[in-house]
Design a protein around this motif. Structure first.
Motif, PDB file in Angstrom:
ATOM      1  N   ASP A 193      15.363  10.576   6.449  1.00 39.12           N
ATOM      2  CA  ASP A 193      14.747  10.639   5.117  1.00 39.12           C
ATOM      3  C   ASP A 193      14.008   9.348   4.806  1.00 39.12           C
ATOM      4  OD1 ASP A 193      15.796  13.172   4.715  1.00 39.12           O
ATOM      5  OD2 ASP A 193      17.443  12.488   3.427  1.00 39.12           O
ATOM      6  N   THR A 194      14.651   8.233   5.089  1.00 39.11           N
ATOM      7  CA  THR A 194      14.037   6.930   4.824  1.00 39.11           C
ATOM      8  C   THR A 194      12.807   6.719   5.690  1.00 39.11           C
ATOM      9  OG1 THR A 194      16.197   6.022   4.242  1.00 39.11           O
ATOM     10  CG2 THR A 194      14.477   4.441   4.793  1.00 39.11           C
ATOM     11  N   SER A 195      12.893   7.092   6.956  1.00 38.09           N
ATOM     12  CA  SER A 195      11.752   6.941   7.855  1.00 38.09           C
ATOM     13  C   SER A 195      10.568   7.779   7.390  1.00 38.09           C
ATOM     14  CB  SER A 195      12.139   7.338   9.279  1.00 38.09           C
ATOM     15  OG  SER A 195      13.108   6.471   9.776  1.00 38.09           O
ATOM     16  N   LEU A 196      10.816   9.017   7.007  1.00 35.56           N
ATOM     17  CA  LEU A 196       9.738   9.882   6.522  1.00 35.56           C
ATOM     18  C   LEU A 196       9.126   9.332   5.237  1.00 35.56           C
ATOM     19  CD1 LEU A 196      11.206  13.435   7.210  1.00 35.56           C
ATOM     20  CD2 LEU A 196       9.290  12.319   8.375  1.00 35.56           C
ATOM     21  N   PHE A 197       9.966   8.824   4.349  1.00 37.42           N
ATOM     22  CA  PHE A 197       9.485   8.226   3.109  1.00 37.42           C
ATOM     23  C   PHE A 197       8.559   7.046   3.416  1.00 37.42           C
ATOM     24  CE2 PHE A 197       9.951   4.947  -0.158  1.00 37.42           C
ATOM     25  CZ  PHE A 197       9.507   5.632  -1.274  1.00 37.42           C
ATOM     26  N   MET A 198       8.977   6.189   4.342  1.00 33.20           N
ATOM     27  CA  MET A 198       8.170   5.022   4.693  1.00 33.20           C
ATOM     28  C   MET A 198       6.847   5.433   5.337  1.00 33.20           C
ATOM     29  SD  MET A 198       9.807   2.497   3.542  1.00 33.20           S
ATOM     30  CE  MET A 198       8.857   1.179   4.269  1.00 33.20           C
ATOM     31  N   VAL A 199       6.875   6.423   6.201  1.00 29.96           N
ATOM     32  CA  VAL A 199       5.647   6.889   6.845  1.00 29.96           C
ATOM     33  C   VAL A 199       4.677   7.422   5.796  1.00 29.96           C
ATOM     34  CG1 VAL A 199       4.687   8.691   8.355  1.00 29.96           C
ATOM     35  CG2 VAL A 199       6.651   7.341   9.104  1.00 29.96           C
ATOM     36  N   LYS A 200       5.183   8.196   4.836  1.00 33.34           N
ATOM     37  CA  LYS A 200       4.325   8.730   3.777  1.00 33.34           C
ATOM     38  C   LYS A 200       3.722   7.613   2.942  1.00 33.34           C
ATOM     39  CE  LYS A 200       6.588  13.220   3.359  1.00 33.34           C
ATOM     40  NZ  LYS A 200       7.406  14.092   2.525  1.00 33.34           N
ATOM     41  N   LYS A 201       4.523   6.607   2.594  1.00 34.57           N
ATOM     42  CA  LYS A 201       4.025   5.483   1.790  1.00 34.57           C
ATOM     43  C   LYS A 201       2.952   4.702   2.547  1.00 34.57           C
ATOM     44  CE  LYS A 201       6.034   5.671  -2.118  1.00 34.57           C
ATOM     45  NZ  LYS A 201       5.238   5.984  -3.293  1.00 34.57           N
ATOM     46  N   ILE A 202       3.190   4.464   3.818  1.00 33.75           N
ATOM     47  CA  ILE A 202       2.207   3.736   4.621  1.00 33.75           C
ATOM     48  C   ILE A 202       0.915   4.536   4.720  1.00 33.75           C
ATOM     49  CG2 ILE A 202       1.695   2.952   6.978  1.00 33.75           C
ATOM     50  CD1 ILE A 202       4.712   2.189   7.144  1.00 33.75           C
ATOM     51  N   GLU A 203       1.030   5.838   4.907  1.00 32.61           N
ATOM     52  CA  GLU A 203      -0.165   6.690   4.987  1.00 32.61           C
ATOM     53  C   GLU A 203      -0.915   6.684   3.659  1.00 32.61           C
ATOM     54  OE1 GLU A 203      -3.104   8.821   6.619  1.00 32.61           O
ATOM     55  OE2 GLU A 203      -1.433   7.895   7.681  1.00 32.61           O
ATOM     56  N   GLU A 204      -0.195   6.742   2.532  1.00 29.39           N
ATOM     57  CA  GLU A 204      -0.848   6.677   1.215  1.00 29.39           C
ATOM     58  C   GLU A 204      -1.607   5.368   1.042  1.00 29.39           C
ATOM     59  OE1 GLU A 204       2.190   7.277  -1.728  1.00 29.39           O
ATOM     60  OE2 GLU A 204       2.511   9.368  -1.159  1.00 29.39           O
ATOM     61  N   GLN A 205      -0.985   4.265   1.451  1.00 27.69           N
ATOM     62  CA  GLN A 205      -1.642   2.963   1.345  1.00 27.69           C
ATOM     63  C   GLN A 205      -2.877   2.906   2.242  1.00 27.69           C
ATOM     64  OE1 GLN A 205       1.429   0.138   2.263  1.00 27.69           O
ATOM     65  NE2 GLN A 205       2.275   0.174   0.179  1.00 27.69           N
ATOM     66  N   ARG A 206      -2.759   3.454   3.438  1.00 25.49           N
ATOM     67  CA  ARG A 206      -3.883   3.467   4.365  1.00 25.49           C
ATOM     68  C   ARG A 206      -5.038   4.281   3.777  1.00 25.49           C
ATOM     69  NH1 ARG A 206      -2.138   5.096  10.115  1.00 25.49           N
ATOM     70  NH2 ARG A 206      -1.063   3.133   9.886  1.00 25.49           N
ATOM     71  N   GLN A 207      -4.736   5.420   3.156  1.00 28.26           N
ATOM     72  CA  GLN A 207      -5.782   6.243   2.545  1.00 28.26           C
ATOM     73  C   GLN A 207      -6.438   5.535   1.373  1.00 28.26           C
ATOM     74  OE1 GLN A 207      -3.923   9.996   1.668  1.00 28.26           O
ATOM     75  NE2 GLN A 207      -3.977  10.702   3.785  1.00 28.26           N
ATOM     76  N   GLN A 208      -5.635   4.817   0.582  1.00 32.09           N
ATOM     77  CA  GLN A 208      -6.207   4.063  -0.539  1.00 32.09           C
ATOM     78  C   GLN A 208      -7.129   2.946  -0.059  1.00 32.09           C
ATOM     79  OE1 GLN A 208      -2.816   2.739  -2.798  1.00 32.09           O
ATOM     80  NE2 GLN A 208      -2.538   4.703  -3.830  1.00 32.09           N
ATOM     81  N   LEU A 209      -6.778   2.299   1.022  1.00 33.09           N
ATOM     82  CA  LEU A 209      -7.632   1.245   1.571  1.00 33.09           C
ATOM     83  C   LEU A 209      -8.940   1.803   2.114  1.00 33.09           C
ATOM     84  CD1 LEU A 209      -5.027  -0.989   3.424  1.00 33.09           C
ATOM     85  CD2 LEU A 209      -6.269  -1.535   1.333  1.00 33.09           C
ATOM     86  N   ASN A 210      -8.875   3.021   2.654  1.00 28.84           N
ATOM     87  CA  ASN A 210     -10.071   3.637   3.226  1.00 28.84           C
ATOM     88  C   ASN A 210     -10.961   4.290   2.176  1.00 28.84           C
ATOM     89  OD1 ASN A 210      -9.392   2.862   5.823  1.00 28.84           O
ATOM     90  ND2 ASN A 210      -8.263   4.732   6.238  1.00 28.84           N
ATOM     91  N   SER A 211     -10.463   4.418   0.940  1.00 31.35           N
ATOM     92  CA  SER A 211     -11.252   5.070  -0.113  1.00 31.35           C
ATOM     93  C   SER A 211     -12.236   4.115  -0.735  1.00 31.35           C
ATOM     94  CB  SER A 211     -10.346   5.574  -1.231  1.00 31.35           C
ATOM     95  OG  SER A 211      -9.350   6.422  -0.753  1.00 31.35           O
TER      96      SER A 211
END
Length: 85
Positions: A67-85
């Motif tokens: 659960d924690t690993s999936l949460f972290m992956v989602k957060k990192i992906e969200e941050q990556r998408q925000q940086l690319n926007s």
């Protein structure tokens, strides 16, 4: 050495290396949570089976880790998408 390969081969090699590195990270994570959960949950000398408490502990430990690993992956992906926007 990479200069000797054409662009398509270089891309293929880069993709292969990325996949191998991702697989190594997965194996490392599995080893990490296996070791952590074993140390936390297996309190006695292992025999032919685990106690009910050990089984429940291991199950909960692994589920929380995932659960924690999936949460972290989602957060990192969200941050990556925000940086690319």
């Amino acid at each position: 050495m990479a200069d000797k390969f054409d662009e398509a081969t270089q891309k293929e090699l880069a993709t292969f290396l990325e996949q191998e590195q991702a697989q190594a990270r997965v194996h490392s994570s599995i080893h990490q949570f296996t070791s952590m959960c074993w140390d936390k949950c297996i309190t006695g000398t292992p025999s032919t089976s685990f106690s009910r408490n050990e089984v429940n502990c291991i199950s909960n430990c692994v589920e929380r880790f995932l659960d924690t690993s999936l949460f972290m992956v989602k957060k990192i992906e969200e941050q990556r998408q925000q940086l690319n926007s």
